[in-house]
Scaffold this motif. Structure first.
Motif, mmCIF file in Angstrom:
data_model
loop_
_atom_site.group_PDB
_atom_site.id
_atom_site.type_symbol
_atom_site.label_atom_id
_atom_site.label_comp_id
_atom_site.label_asym_id
_atom_site.label_seq_id
_atom_site.Cartn_x
_atom_site.Cartn_y
_atom_site.Cartn_z
ATOM 1 N N GLY A 110 -28.448 24.637 12.389
ATOM 2 C CA GLY A 110 -28.171 25.402 11.174
ATOM 3 C C GLY A 110 -27.820 26.848 11.466
ATOM 4 N N GLY A 111 -28.532 27.441 12.409
ATOM 5 C CA GLY A 111 -28.241 28.825 12.773
ATOM 6 C C GLY A 111 -26.889 28.977 13.433
ATOM 7 N N ASN A 112 -26.490 27.982 14.227
ATOM 8 C CA ASN A 112 -25.176 28.017 14.862
ATOM 9 C C ASN A 112 -24.074 28.088 13.806
ATOM 10 O OD1 ASN A 112 -22.725 27.199 16.290
ATOM 11 N ND2 ASN A 112 -24.069 26.540 17.950
ATOM 12 N N LEU A 113 -24.242 27.368 12.719
ATOM 13 C CA LEU A 113 -23.257 27.407 11.636
ATOM 14 C C LEU A 113 -23.151 28.788 11.006
ATOM 15 C CD1 LEU A 113 -23.983 24.108 9.671
ATOM 16 C CD2 LEU A 113 -22.202 24.511 11.369
ATOM 17 N N MET A 114 -24.239 29.536 11.046
ATOM 18 C CA MET A 114 -24.305 30.811 10.342
ATOM 19 C C MET A 114 -24.055 32.021 11.229
ATOM 20 S SD MET A 114 -24.817 30.040 7.229
ATOM 21 C CE MET A 114 -25.247 31.648 6.559
ATOM 22 N N GLN A 115 -23.848 31.809 12.525
ATOM 23 C CA GLN A 115 -23.703 32.967 13.409
ATOM 24 C C GLN A 115 -22.465 33.775 13.029
ATOM 25 O OE1 GLN A 115 -22.581 32.285 17.569
ATOM 26 N NE2 GLN A 115 -22.364 30.104 17.087
ATOM 27 N N ARG A 116 -22.569 35.071 13.214
ATOM 28 C CA ARG A 116 -21.509 35.976 12.782
ATOM 29 C C ARG A 116 -20.577 36.324 13.943
ATOM 30 N NH1 ARG A 116 -22.662 40.020 8.198
ATOM 31 N NH2 ARG A 116 -20.652 39.069 7.666
ATOM 32 N N THR A 117 -19.446 36.893 13.603
ATOM 33 C CA THR A 117 -18.427 37.203 14.597
ATOM 34 C C THR A 117 -18.962 38.129 15.690
ATOM 35 O OG1 THR A 117 -16.202 38.078 14.921
ATOM 36 C CG2 THR A 117 -17.571 39.197 13.304
ATOM 37 N N PRO A 163 -17.225 32.623 16.250
ATOM 38 C CA PRO A 163 -17.574 32.465 17.664
ATOM 39 C C PRO A 163 -18.106 31.095 18.066
ATOM 40 C CG PRO A 163 -19.383 33.512 16.523
ATOM 41 C CD PRO A 163 -18.320 33.266 15.489
ATOM 42 N N SER A 164 -18.325 30.194 17.117
ATOM 43 C CA SER A 164 -19.054 28.961 17.400
ATOM 44 C C SER A 164 -18.204 27.920 18.120
ATOM 45 C CB SER A 164 -19.586 28.362 16.090
ATOM 46 O OG SER A 164 -20.146 27.081 16.303
ATOM 47 N N ASP A 165 -18.754 27.325 19.178
ATOM 48 C CA ASP A 165 -18.146 26.153 19.805
ATOM 49 C C ASP A 165 -18.494 24.892 19.024
ATOM 50 O OD1 ASP A 165 -16.884 27.095 22.432
ATOM 51 O OD2 ASP A 165 -18.889 27.960 22.587
ATOM 52 N N MET A 166 -19.755 24.760 18.664
ATOM 53 C CA MET A 166 -20.210 23.596 17.927
ATOM 54 C C MET A 166 -19.383 23.354 16.673
ATOM 55 S SD MET A 166 -23.888 22.976 16.031
ATOM 56 C CE MET A 166 -23.363 23.934 14.584
ATOM 57 N N SER A 167 -19.074 24.426 15.956
ATOM 58 C CA SER A 167 -18.365 24.286 14.691
ATOM 59 C C SER A 167 -16.946 23.764 14.864
ATOM 60 C CB SER A 167 -18.343 25.629 13.946
ATOM 61 O OG SER A 167 -19.641 25.977 13.508
ATOM 62 N N ASP A 202 -16.604 40.039 4.267
ATOM 63 C CA ASP A 202 -18.054 40.119 4.411
ATOM 64 C C ASP A 202 -18.727 38.785 4.103
ATOM 65 O OD1 ASP A 202 -16.990 40.894 1.792
ATOM 66 O OD2 ASP A 202 -19.091 41.075 1.172
ATOM 67 N N LEU A 203 -18.007 37.868 3.466
ATOM 68 C CA LEU A 203 -18.540 36.542 3.151
ATOM 69 C C LEU A 203 -18.023 35.546 4.183
ATOM 70 C CD1 LEU A 203 -18.039 36.496 -0.733
ATOM 71 C CD2 LEU A 203 -20.103 37.114 0.550
ATOM 72 N N ASP A 204 -18.896 35.057 5.030
ATOM 73 C CA ASP A 204 -18.491 34.143 6.097
ATOM 74 C C ASP A 204 -18.404 32.699 5.644
ATOM 75 O OD1 ASP A 204 -18.395 36.218 7.941
ATOM 76 O OD2 ASP A 204 -20.466 35.932 8.587
ATOM 77 N N THR A 205 -19.259 32.306 4.692
ATOM 78 C CA THR A 205 -19.354 30.911 4.276
ATOM 79 C C THR A 205 -19.320 30.801 2.763
ATOM 80 O OG1 THR A 205 -21.770 30.767 4.010
ATOM 81 C CG2 THR A 205 -20.898 30.564 6.260
#
Length: 346
Positions: A110-117, A163-167, A202-205
């Motif tokens: 869940g945190g991986n999905l939310m990581q910021r640039t 930045p996510s690989d998983m995503s 400013d809104l990532d998701t």
């Protein structure tokens, strides 16, 4: 130093209730949030610890044959789980290509999905111009050092990349994000989870206030035999992607029955290469067809002064990743998932 209160949630409903307080933030592994706090970028008033909520750290088969990965499952556990390695090797490869073993042992799905640039201008508060950090202030990267920045889907407000690989793998696999919040539970198609910057970088998701990710659901496996995650970066470990590609194929001999391609390192969100997919579907797979598909996908690119090389790099990475996927899934080691550096593609 900011004053911060701490609350440990016992269940999902308790976590959601605690998060309704102004300035509250969920914390799991903390691998990104704590960095943002130390850097003076994030200023939560209350940390809601969700790490002790039962049933969010499990991996289970769904009735439709898919797989549910709880939001608190550690990246390392997800990557090495038997069902992930055998049925969704693309996801395992992508997870093993990310960060370092120490971080993967802490970071959650869940945190991986939310990581910021990881845009340097976002992380350095000495730069006043950052629309993602301070809406309306401008974007220093557009006219600054932008080698790592977006060539697809950017706006005049922001050129940062996810930045996510998983995503990237989850985008190719067409996962679904399950969330729960004050208005109940809902399912978000992965392609609709992360936002392009538009005029609100400013809104990532598309998460709503107070919503908690509870799991990531994968559809029944269709690409176990032919998938590959390729990450091109400046050094072989602990580096973010210049370009990455998740490729998955269903083949009848050399005929492409179905294809999924997603790119990382090139846009504000994992970039689904739908144009390239359209060019490949129903055709015989060949180097010429791949070159045509990759060129068509990147025709919409708008590079900056420092990252025009990414256009050609992304095309070559699409070709190579898809060819490796066609050759057959070759295991899920970190070396296989991150076998190349930028020099191989220059």
């Amino acid at each position: 130093m900011d004053a911060i209160s701490y609350q440990r949630a016992a269940d999902v409903n308790g976590a959601i209730a605690a998060a309704q307080r102004p300035g509250a933030a969920f914390i799991g592994g903390g691998t990104n949030l704590l960095d943002l706090m130390k850097g003076g970028i994030a200023h939560p008033v209350t940390l809601v610890d969700i790490t002790h909520i039962a049933a969010l750290d499990t991996i289970e088969t769904l009735p439709n044959g898919g797989l549910r990965i709880g939001a608190l499952v550690r990246n390392s556990d997800a990557a090495n789980h038997t069902l992930v390695r055998t049925r969704y090797p693309l996801l395992s490869q992508a997870l093993l290509a990310g960060a370092s073993p120490q971080l993967r042992n802490m970071a959650t799905v869940g945190g991986n999905l939310m990581q910021r640039t990881r845009c340097a201008y976002f992380y350095d508060t000495a730069f006043a111009q950052c629309n993602k950090r301070s809406p309306g202030s401008g974007c220093a990267a557009i006219g600054g050092f932008n080698r790592m920045h977006a060539v697809l889907g950017a706006s005049a407000q922001c050129v940062a990349v996810n930045p996510s690989d998983m995503s990237v793998a989850l985008a190719a696999l067409e996962a679904t994000v399950q969330v729960n919040g004050p208005r109940g539970s809902r399912a978000i198609a992965f392609g609709a989870f992360h936002r392009l910057p538009g005029d609100r970088p400013d809104l990532d998701t598309t998460l709503q206030s107070g919503e908690l990710i509870t799991s990531v659901d994968l559809p029944p496996p269709l690409f176990s035999e032919h998938s590959h995650y390729l990450k091109v970066r400046d050094r072989a470990s602990y580096a973010f992607a210049l370009v990455s590609v998740a490729s998955a194929l269903q083949l009848d001999g050399n005929h492409v029955r179905a294809v999924r391609i997603a790119l990382g390192g090139v846009a504000h969100r994992p970039w689904r290469a739908s144009v390239a997919e359209h060019h490949l579907t129903g055709k015989m797979l060949s180097a010429a067809t791949l070159r045509e598909a990759a060129a068509a996908e990147l025709a919409q690119a708008k590079p900056l002064n420092g990252n025009a090389f990414k256009v050609g790099l992304a095309q070559r990475a699409i070709i190579r990743s898809t060819m490796l996927a066609a050759a057959g899934t070759q295991g899920t080691t970190a070396e296989n998932a991150a076998e190349n550096n930028a020099g191989d593609f220059a």
